[in-house]
Structures are given as C-alpha cells and as structure tokens.
Design a protein around this motif. Structure first.
Motif, PDB file in Angstrom:
ATOM      1  N   TYR A 263     158.926  77.358  52.318  1.00  0.00           N
ATOM      2  CA  TYR A 263     158.839  76.445  51.162  1.00  0.00           C
ATOM      3  C   TYR A 263     157.673  75.767  50.761  1.00  0.00           C
ATOM      4  N   GLN A 264     156.902  75.562  51.996  1.00  0.00           N
ATOM      5  CA  GLN A 264     155.342  75.086  51.820  1.00  0.00           C
ATOM      6  C   GLN A 264     154.590  76.082  51.127  1.00  0.00           C
ATOM      7  N   VAL A 265     154.626  77.466  51.312  1.00  0.00           N
ATOM      8  CA  VAL A 265     153.900  78.670  50.840  1.00  0.00           C
ATOM      9  C   VAL A 265     154.315  78.560  49.430  1.00  0.00           C
ATOM     10  N   ARG A 266     155.935  78.431  48.727  1.00  0.00           N
ATOM     11  CA  ARG A 266     156.164  78.568  47.828  1.00  0.00           C
ATOM     12  C   ARG A 266     155.498  77.270  46.875  1.00  0.00           C
ATOM     13  N   GLY A 267     155.233  76.133  47.478  1.00  0.00           N
ATOM     14  CA  GLY A 267     154.610  75.140  46.536  1.00  0.00           C
ATOM     15  C   GLY A 267     153.121  75.298  46.548  1.00  0.00           C
ATOM     16  N   VAL A 268     152.629  76.442  46.928  1.00  0.00           N
ATOM     17  CA  VAL A 268     151.099  76.466  46.711  1.00  0.00           C
ATOM     18  C   VAL A 268     150.931  76.939  45.079  1.00  0.00           C
TER      19      VAL A 268
ATOM     20  N   PRO B 176     149.725  86.154  37.845  1.00  0.00           N
ATOM     21  CA  PRO B 176     148.738  86.814  37.269  1.00  0.00           C
ATOM     22  C   PRO B 176     147.558  86.086  36.695  1.00  0.00           C
ATOM     23  N   GLY B 177     146.431  86.736  37.038  1.00  0.00           N
ATOM     24  CA  GLY B 177     144.964  85.889  36.822  1.00  0.00           C
ATOM     25  C   GLY B 177     144.592  85.074  38.201  1.00  0.00           C
ATOM     26  N   THR B 178     145.283  85.132  39.313  1.00  0.00           N
ATOM     27  CA  THR B 178     144.946  84.510  40.335  1.00  0.00           C
ATOM     28  C   THR B 178     144.133  85.364  41.252  1.00  0.00           C
ATOM     29  N   GLU B 179     143.224  84.988  41.824  1.00  0.00           N
ATOM     30  CA  GLU B 179     142.504  85.876  42.740  1.00  0.00           C
ATOM     31  C   GLU B 179     143.112  85.729  44.299  1.00  0.00           C
ATOM     32  N   VAL B 180     143.184  86.861  44.838  1.00  0.00           N
ATOM     33  CA  VAL B 180     143.989  86.969  46.025  1.00  0.00           C
ATOM     34  C   VAL B 180     143.185  86.115  47.170  1.00  0.00           C
ATOM     35  N   ALA B 181     141.765  86.273  47.191  1.00  0.00           N
ATOM     36  CA  ALA B 181     141.238  85.579  48.079  1.00  0.00           C
ATOM     37  C   ALA B 181     140.978  84.051  47.914  1.00  0.00           C
TER      38      ALA B 181
ATOM     39  N   LEU C 137     143.847  82.497  46.548  1.00  0.00           N
ATOM     40  CA  LEU C 137     145.035  82.187  46.864  1.00  0.00           C
ATOM     41  C   LEU C 137     145.114  82.115  48.505  1.00  0.00           C
ATOM     42  N   ALA C 138     144.661  83.036  49.198  1.00  0.00           N
ATOM     43  CA  ALA C 138     144.597  82.913  50.464  1.00  0.00           C
ATOM     44  C   ALA C 138     144.217  81.877  51.094  1.00  0.00           C
ATOM     45  N   ARG C 139     142.810  81.358  50.633  1.00  0.00           N
ATOM     46  CA  ARG C 139     142.440  80.245  51.139  1.00  0.00           C
ATOM     47  C   ARG C 139     142.992  78.690  51.089  1.00  0.00           C
TER      48      ARG C 139
ATOM     49  N   ILE D   7     146.355  78.697  50.815  1.00  0.00           N
ATOM     50  CA  ILE D   7     147.544  78.852  51.446  1.00  0.00           C
ATOM     51  C   ILE D   7     147.160  78.411  53.046  1.00  0.00           C
ATOM     52  N   GLN D   8     146.011  78.895  53.564  1.00  0.00           N
ATOM     53  CA  GLN D   8     145.578  78.377  54.650  1.00  0.00           C
ATOM     54  C   GLN D   8     145.162  76.862  54.788  1.00  0.00           C
ATOM     55  N   GLU D   9     144.671  76.413  53.630  1.00  0.00           N
ATOM     56  CA  GLU D   9     144.285  74.860  53.649  1.00  0.00           C
ATOM     57  C   GLU D   9     145.474  74.067  53.700  1.00  0.00           C
ATOM     58  N   GLN D  10     146.444  74.558  52.821  1.00  0.00           N
ATOM     59  CA  GLN D  10     147.686  73.777  52.692  1.00  0.00           C
ATOM     60  C   GLN D  10     148.664  73.643  53.553  1.00  0.00           C
ATOM     61  N   THR D  11     148.726  74.768  54.120  1.00  0.00           N
ATOM     62  CA  THR D  11     149.733  75.221  55.183  1.00  0.00           C
ATOM     63  C   THR D  11     149.350  75.117  56.611  1.00  0.00           C
ATOM     64  N   ALA D  12     148.128  75.685  56.938  1.00  0.00           N
ATOM     65  CA  ALA D  12     147.756  75.875  58.131  1.00  0.00           C
ATOM     66  C   ALA D  12     148.145  77.222  58.773  1.00  0.00           C
ATOM     67  N   LEU D  13     148.563  78.138  57.761  1.00  0.00           N
ATOM     68  CA  LEU D  13     149.026  79.349  58.123  1.00  0.00           C
ATOM     69  C   LEU D  13     147.819  80.392  58.021  1.00  0.00           C
ATOM     70  N   ARG D  14     147.609  81.451  58.567  1.00  0.00           N
ATOM     71  CA  ARG D  14     146.860  82.559  58.358  1.00  0.00           C
ATOM     72  C   ARG D  14     147.375  83.171  57.102  1.00  0.00           C
ATOM     73  N   ALA D  15     146.577  83.469  56.003  1.00  0.00           N
ATOM     74  CA  ALA D  15     146.978  84.462  54.974  1.00  0.00           C
ATOM     75  C   ALA D  15     146.102  85.517  54.752  1.00  0.00           C
ATOM     76  N   MET D  16     146.559  86.781  54.641  1.00  0.00           N
ATOM     77  CA  MET D  16     145.556  87.854  54.648  1.00  0.00           C
ATOM     78  C   MET D  16     146.356  88.859  53.403  1.00  0.00           C
ATOM     79  N   SER D  17     145.188  89.327  52.580  1.00  0.00           N
ATOM     80  CA  SER D  17     145.766  90.581  51.808  1.00  0.00           C
ATOM     81  C   SER D  17     146.162  91.603  52.772  1.00  0.00           C
ATOM     82  N   TRP D  18     146.902  92.516  52.141  1.00  0.00           N
ATOM     83  CA  TRP D  18     147.261  93.940  52.765  1.00  0.00           C
ATOM     84  C   TRP D  18     146.229  94.456  53.436  1.00  0.00           C
ATOM     85  N   ASP D  19     145.003  94.905  52.887  1.00  0.00           N
ATOM     86  CA  ASP D  19     143.837  95.635  53.363  1.00  0.00           C
ATOM     87  C   ASP D  19     143.322  94.621  54.624  1.00  0.00           C
TER      88      ASP D  19
END
Length: 380
Positions: free
Chosen positions: A78-83, A214-219, A221-223, A225-237
């Motif tokens: 739910y924390q990730v969903r709130g980002v 749509p329109g959100t950059e993956v990089a 968004l990953a930053r 998620i990491q800043e707000q949840t302290a989780l590691r977030a990475m793209s598929w690649d």
C-alpha cells in the motif's frame, strides 16, 4: 599476386589444413563455451524474463538477487501504491516448495504466486488450459519440462493431483517458461493459494510488481519509490543485470568458463601461429625470388596478410558452423538441462574478434622473417 599467395598457401595441403583446423578448433571452443556461459547466466534470471507486464520490481533494500528473498510485510504494497506515478502495484510470491506425486515421486519446485485479481505474473505461454484456470480451487499451472520430471513416461494431461507441502494441488494448465538455472519444476498459482502451500511465516510478500502511469519516467518513479518507502526499485532490465552481476561476483562460473575460453584462444593461436610460421619459413626461397625480381616488401606483406586472412575466414566459418550445429542438435534433443541454449550474435562477434587476434599474431610471427630476408640468399 593474391593468386600466387593462394597457390603458395595451398601447395602443402597438410600444413594448409592444419592451420585451418587449428583456427576452427579455437573458434569452436570459444564460441561454444561463451554461448553456454551466456545461457547459464540467462537462466539465473528466468523468472525476470518471463514476467514482462510490470515496469518496476520493488523488493527489500538488502536483497541481492532474485532467489535469496527477504519477505516484505503487506503494508509495503500500500505504501508503493501511494507513490505518485504508480498506475498499479500487485503482489508476487516466489519460493521453493516440496512437491510429491501420488506414486511417490518427490521433487523440489519453484513456486510463483501471482496476483489473485489481475493474474499479473502468470505464465507467458500456455500450452494447455488458460491462465484464468488458476482461479479454480487448488489450481496450479505446471511448466512442460516440470511435468515430465514429475511424471516421466506419461502423456501430458490436465486434472492430475499433486501434494505440495502436504496440501492438495490440481494441475489445471501446462505452460512453457524460460528454463530456470536449477532444473526444478516451475509451479504457478494465485498468491492467496501460494500462501497456503508454504509454511506459515509472518511475512510472505516476495516482490511488488509496479506499472507506471503514462508519461511517467521509469527511472524517476524508481527513485520516488526508494525515497518514500526505502525499498529497492529497479526496472526489468536493471533487475536482470543486477541479478546476473550477483552470480558473476559470487560464483565460480565465470572463472571456470573464462579459463576454458582462454585455453581455446591460446590453443588456436599456438597451432595457427606455429604452423603458419613453419609454412612461411619453408617458402622463404619463393619470397626471396620475388624480392630478387623487384617485388616490394609491402606487396609481400599484403600477400602474407591475404594468406592469414584466408585461413582465418575459413577456420572461423568452420568453427562457428560446428558451434551452431551443436546448439541446433542439443536444442532438438528435448533435454530440459539443454533447452534454451543458443548462439547469440554477440558471441559470434566476440569469436570473430578473437580469431582476428589469432590471425594477426600468426602473421606477425611470419612477417619478420620475410622482411629481413636478403634476396641474394636464394642464390646461395
């Protein structure tokens, strides 16, 4: 002059074929071992390759690969969903379970629990049944190779019953997946069902699969998620290469294959270099005669490079052809341990570069004797 160089090269068939097969053997060894190494590394990330619906994978910050999992509490979802920028985020379970058939066959299996509502993370290619059949009670989807491991010499059929950690499971579908690093059967089920198959733990959430708006950059968004949840977030690649990097750093696979590839290069260079040097040495009288007739050194250099290039192209073509034949035959063998091995173009390019170095080394050994040769030596 190239015609004359070709006639000199093929004049002694034994030495000519020795140079070609020396280069071919080196090419075969380099290409085959490099391709097997690439295939094994690719297998370590098989589940990452198969789950392509999500833009990001979120996991515990201390996690280092896709297999050694530190489970997350459910509130992380739910924390990730709130980002800001997250379109949806769903659960994914991954772990190992004990699977037993009714006739007593026992195996460990890779269990994947996909989102109950959306079925994000379901098998990419269904051979029998559909992903929607996972919603049936106790339903699981088993990969084709895993079915033959659990039920050897038995035709594929749906409805068979398995025992997973002392709980009943019914095969409702057969799928084809990227072969895993460990030749374990791969079992798909719903996330809620997966939590019933595994021993009770306080936390069972392995990964969070995230889709960006749509329109959100993956990089970006990953930053967030990491800043707000302290989780590691990475793209598929990123997660794919992150996982491969772990196995390269922490296992002996790269060293062992690197030694074999290096030996292939050394053996190919030694055989080709020595044979080509002896071939040039035995033809010094011919080169001296050409010098006496006024042929310049640069023309002789081009002749030797033409000879070396010719045997390099033939040896490389023969070696790559044999390597491609090897993977074609093993790919059709039906063995789960060999499925998914292939010859990528990057390996072909690497092998071509290695053969180029072998040819250059062989040429340099021969050029000096020709360049310092005195034309008068042929009349002594």
């Amino acid at each position: 002059m190239n015609w004359l160089a070709w006639k000199m090269l093929t004049g002694d068939r034994a030495k000519y074929l020795g140079i070609v097969f020396g280069v071919a053997f080196g090419s075969l060894l380099i290409a085959q071992q490099s391709a097997i190494f690439v295939g094994l590394m690719r297998r370590t990330s098989s589940q990452i390759l198969d789950i392509s619906e999500a833009d990001l994978w979120a996991m515990d910050g201390a996690q280092e690969n896709v297999d050694e999992i530190r489970p997350l509490p459910d509130n992380r979802l739910y924390q990730v969903r709130g980002v800001e920028g997250v379109q949806w985020a769903v659960r994914l379970y991954k772990g190992l379970v004990r699977v037993r058939t009714l006739d007593g066959n026992f195996r460990q299996a890779i269990l994947l629990g996909v989102d109950d509502a959306s079925l994000v993370g379901a098998p990419p290619l269904m051979l029998q049944g559909t992903a929607a059949d996972l919603r049936r009670p106790d339903g699981i989807v088993l990969d084709e190779d895993g079915y033959h491991i659990l039920f050897p010499n038995r035709p594929v059929e749906l409805g068979v019953t398995l025992d997973i950690n002392d709980r009943r499971a019914v095969v409702v579908g057969i799928c084809r997946v990227t072969p895993p690093f460990q030749t374990f059967p791969v079992v798909y089920t719903r996330y809620s069902q997966a939590t019933q198959f595994v021993p009770r733990e306080r936390n069972t959430l392995s990964f969070i699969l995230v889709k960006r708006q749509p329109g959100t950059e993956v990089a970006a968004l990953a930053r967030r998620i990491q800043e707000q949840t302290a989780l590691r977030a990475m793209s598929w690649d990123e997660f794919f290469w992150f996982n491969i990097g772990y196995y390269i750093r922490n296992t002996g696979i790269p060293i062992n294959f690197g030694i074999t590839v290096g030996l292939g290069f050394i053996v190919g260079a030694a055989i080709a270099g020595q044979t080509f040097y002896l071939f040039t040495f035995e033809n010094l009288r011919q080169f001296g005669s050409l010098k006496a007739m006024g042929v310049e050194n640069r023309r002789l250099v081009r002749m030797i490079l033409f000879q070396a290039g010719a045997v390099g192209v033939m040896g490389f073509s023969l070696g790559i052809g044999l390597a491609a034949l090897f993977f074609e035959v093993t790919g059709r063998s039906g063995q789960p341990a060999l499925r998914g091995m292939f010859l990528p173009w990057q390996v072909v390019a690497l092998t071509a570069a290695a053969v180029g170095l072998i040819v250059i080394a062989a040429s340099l050994l021969s050029l000096r004797r020709v360049l310092v040769l005195e034309p008068a030596a042929v009349f002594k």
